[in-house]
Design a protein around this motif. Structure first.
Motif, PDB file in Angstrom:
ATOM      1  N   MET A  34      28.984  35.113  35.469  1.00  0.00           N
ATOM      2  CA  MET A  34      29.933  34.734  36.513  1.00  0.00           C
ATOM      3  C   MET A  34      31.316  34.521  35.925  1.00  0.00           C
ATOM      4  O   MET A  34      31.475  34.323  34.719  1.00  0.00           O
ATOM      5  CB  MET A  34      29.436  33.484  37.229  1.00  0.00           C
ATOM      6  CG  MET A  34      29.370  32.262  36.361  1.00  0.00           C
ATOM      7  SD  MET A  34      28.635  30.852  37.206  1.00  0.00           S
ATOM      8  CE  MET A  34      26.896  31.237  37.040  1.00  0.00           C
ATOM      9  N   ILE A  35      32.268  34.577  36.804  1.00  0.00           N
ATOM     10  CA  ILE A  35      33.659  34.459  36.373  1.00  0.00           C
ATOM     11  C   ILE A  35      34.413  33.673  37.447  1.00  0.00           C
ATOM     12  O   ILE A  35      34.168  33.847  38.634  1.00  0.00           O
ATOM     13  CB  ILE A  35      34.252  35.878  36.138  1.00  0.00           C
ATOM     14  CG1 ILE A  35      35.718  35.853  35.758  1.00  0.00           C
ATOM     15  CG2 ILE A  35      34.042  36.780  37.323  1.00  0.00           C
ATOM     16  CD1 ILE A  35      36.220  37.209  35.274  1.00  0.00           C
ATOM     17  N   LYS A  36      35.285  32.800  36.997  1.00  0.00           N
ATOM     18  CA  LYS A  36      36.057  31.998  37.954  1.00  0.00           C
ATOM     19  C   LYS A  36      37.077  32.877  38.658  1.00  0.00           C
ATOM     20  O   LYS A  36      37.666  33.761  38.040  1.00  0.00           O
ATOM     21  CB  LYS A  36      36.791  30.869  37.232  1.00  0.00           C
ATOM     22  CG  LYS A  36      35.892  29.766  36.746  1.00  0.00           C
ATOM     23  CD  LYS A  36      36.754  28.702  36.058  1.00  0.00           C
ATOM     24  CE  LYS A  36      35.874  27.714  35.315  1.00  0.00           C
ATOM     25  NZ  LYS A  36      36.645  26.935  34.334  1.00  0.00           N
ATOM     26  N   LYS A  37      37.307  32.563  39.928  1.00  0.00           N
ATOM     27  CA  LYS A  37      38.231  33.356  40.739  1.00  0.00           C
ATOM     28  C   LYS A  37      39.610  33.440  40.084  1.00  0.00           C
ATOM     29  O   LYS A  37      40.210  34.513  40.028  1.00  0.00           O
ATOM     30  CB  LYS A  37      38.342  32.732  42.135  1.00  0.00           C
ATOM     31  CG  LYS A  37      39.027  33.596  43.152  1.00  0.00           C
ATOM     32  CD  LYS A  37      38.686  33.128  44.558  1.00  0.00           C
ATOM     33  CE  LYS A  37      39.314  34.020  45.604  1.00  0.00           C
ATOM     34  NZ  LYS A  37      40.701  33.674  45.886  1.00  0.00           N
ATOM     35  N   SER A  91      28.917  36.348  31.507  1.00  0.00           N
ATOM     36  CA  SER A  91      29.773  35.180  31.727  1.00  0.00           C
ATOM     37  C   SER A  91      30.707  34.831  30.571  1.00  0.00           C
ATOM     38  O   SER A  91      31.022  33.663  30.343  1.00  0.00           O
ATOM     39  CB  SER A  91      28.908  33.951  32.080  1.00  0.00           C
ATOM     40  OG  SER A  91      28.134  34.227  33.227  1.00  0.00           O
ATOM     41  N   ASP A  92      31.153  35.833  29.848  1.00  0.00           N
ATOM     42  CA  ASP A  92      32.115  35.612  28.773  1.00  0.00           C
ATOM     43  C   ASP A  92      32.949  36.891  28.659  1.00  0.00           C
ATOM     44  O   ASP A  92      32.958  37.550  27.616  1.00  0.00           O
ATOM     45  CB  ASP A  92      31.379  35.308  27.463  1.00  0.00           C
ATOM     46  CG  ASP A  92      32.279  34.637  26.445  1.00  0.00           C
ATOM     47  OD1 ASP A  92      33.487  34.492  26.714  1.00  0.00           O
ATOM     48  OD2 ASP A  92      31.764  34.269  25.368  1.00  0.00           O
ATOM     49  N   GLY A  99      33.168  42.544  28.252  1.00  0.00           N
ATOM     50  CA  GLY A  99      33.598  42.813  29.617  1.00  0.00           C
ATOM     51  C   GLY A  99      34.562  43.989  29.646  1.00  0.00           C
ATOM     52  O   GLY A  99      34.832  44.608  28.614  1.00  0.00           O
ATOM     53  N   ALA A 100      35.074  44.279  30.854  1.00  0.00           N
ATOM     54  CA  ALA A 100      36.033  45.370  31.009  1.00  0.00           C
ATOM     55  C   ALA A 100      36.737  45.239  32.347  1.00  0.00           C
ATOM     56  O   ALA A 100      36.196  44.644  33.284  1.00  0.00           O
ATOM     57  CB  ALA A 100      35.323  46.720  30.931  1.00  0.00           C
ATOM     58  N   GLN A 101      37.963  45.781  32.408  1.00  0.00           N
ATOM     59  CA  GLN A 101      38.709  45.854  33.652  1.00  0.00           C
ATOM     60  C   GLN A 101      38.718  47.326  34.060  1.00  0.00           C
ATOM     61  O   GLN A 101      39.065  48.188  33.229  1.00  0.00           O
ATOM     62  CB  GLN A 101      40.139  45.345  33.457  1.00  0.00           C
ATOM     63  CG  GLN A 101      40.254  43.871  33.124  1.00  0.00           C
ATOM     64  CD  GLN A 101      39.583  43.442  31.815  1.00  0.00           C
ATOM     65  OE1 GLN A 101      38.752  42.550  31.809  1.00  0.00           O
ATOM     66  NE2 GLN A 101      39.894  44.115  30.725  1.00  0.00           N
ATOM     67  N   ILE A 102      38.333  47.595  35.284  1.00  0.00           N
ATOM     68  CA  ILE A 102      38.149  48.988  35.687  1.00  0.00           C
ATOM     69  C   ILE A 102      38.820  49.261  37.027  1.00  0.00           C
ATOM     70  O   ILE A 102      38.575  48.561  38.008  1.00  0.00           O
ATOM     71  CB  ILE A 102      36.633  49.311  35.795  1.00  0.00           C
ATOM     72  CG1 ILE A 102      35.945  49.037  34.451  1.00  0.00           C
ATOM     73  CG2 ILE A 102      36.421  50.760  36.246  1.00  0.00           C
ATOM     74  CD1 ILE A 102      34.436  48.991  34.523  1.00  0.00           C
ATOM     75  N   LEU A 103      39.672  50.303  37.040  1.00  0.00           N
ATOM     76  CA  LEU A 103      40.235  50.773  38.308  1.00  0.00           C
ATOM     77  C   LEU A 103      39.641  52.153  38.586  1.00  0.00           C
ATOM     78  O   LEU A 103      39.855  53.089  37.812  1.00  0.00           O
ATOM     79  CB  LEU A 103      41.766  50.851  38.233  1.00  0.00           C
ATOM     80  CG  LEU A 103      42.429  51.477  39.469  1.00  0.00           C
ATOM     81  CD1 LEU A 103      42.122  50.681  40.742  1.00  0.00           C
ATOM     82  CD2 LEU A 103      43.941  51.584  39.273  1.00  0.00           C
TER      83      LEU A 103
END
Ligand code: ZN
Length: 181
Positions: free
Chosen positions: A1-4, A41-42, A47-51
């Motif tokens: 999970m990730i905070k908004k 959750s880290d 992780g990754a940012q994907i468009l």
């Protein structure tokens, strides 16, 4: 999970990195940048940012942004029915990417995330910089990591079915959960 708030921070940072490279992102697309934490959750570590520009029945194009030393966990694209599985090309737009595929263990410049040794089995290191590209055949395990400056890359592939990807780490959940607090 990730905070908004962290999710939004990561979206903004990813958009800024793309814009700085001249990649045009429309306002309505900015909110479509998805932050994947792979259920671990880290996300700053794994992780990754994907468009996703588009994902039709047959072809897909995305931009993947990795922050400093961020690692996209080891996975592979399995066959689905008659389809042999996703064939993917990663082309680096900016930054340094340590890209790992099966083969001789040459891990040197990049690193295996702490206490995750067993989940990163592909250890052949390929150092990629702007303009470099790699074709990943279906079923081949791979993972990659940005260097100190972060990295931005294209991912062009046949049809994407993220939910069916295989991950070496059994704790991976492909859906990212966003929490308010
Ligand atoms: Zn992949």
């Amino acid at each position: 999970m990730i905070k908004k708030c962290e999710y939004e921070w990561a979206q903004n940072k990813a958009v800024e990195m793309m814009k700085n490279l001249g990649i045009r992102v429309k306002t309505d697309e900015e909110k479509m940048v998805s932050i994947a934490d792979f259920g671990l959750s880290d996300f700053k570590k794994e992780g990754a940012q994907i468009l996703t520009f588009f994902n039709t029945e047959r072809i897909s194009a995305k931009v993947i942004v990795l922050f400093k030393n961020q690692t996209l966990p080891e996975h592979w694209h399995p066959p689905v029915g008659d389809d042999p599985g996703k064939e993917e090309v990663i082309r680096i737009i900016d930054g340094t990417v340590y890209f790992y595929i099966p083969g001789q263990d040459t891990v040197k410049e990049g690193f295996i995330p702490e206490r995750k040794e067993e989940y990163y089995t592909a250890r052949n290191e390929n150092i990629m910089k702007a303009g470099d590209q790699i074709i990943i055949e279906p079923g081949v395990k791979h993972w990659f990591q940005a260097g100190k400056e972060g990295a931005v890359m294209y991912s062009i592939s046949t049809c994407v079915r993220d939910g069916l990807d295989g991950f070496t780490d059994p704790n991976v959940v492909r859906e990212t959960q966003i929490i308010d607090e």
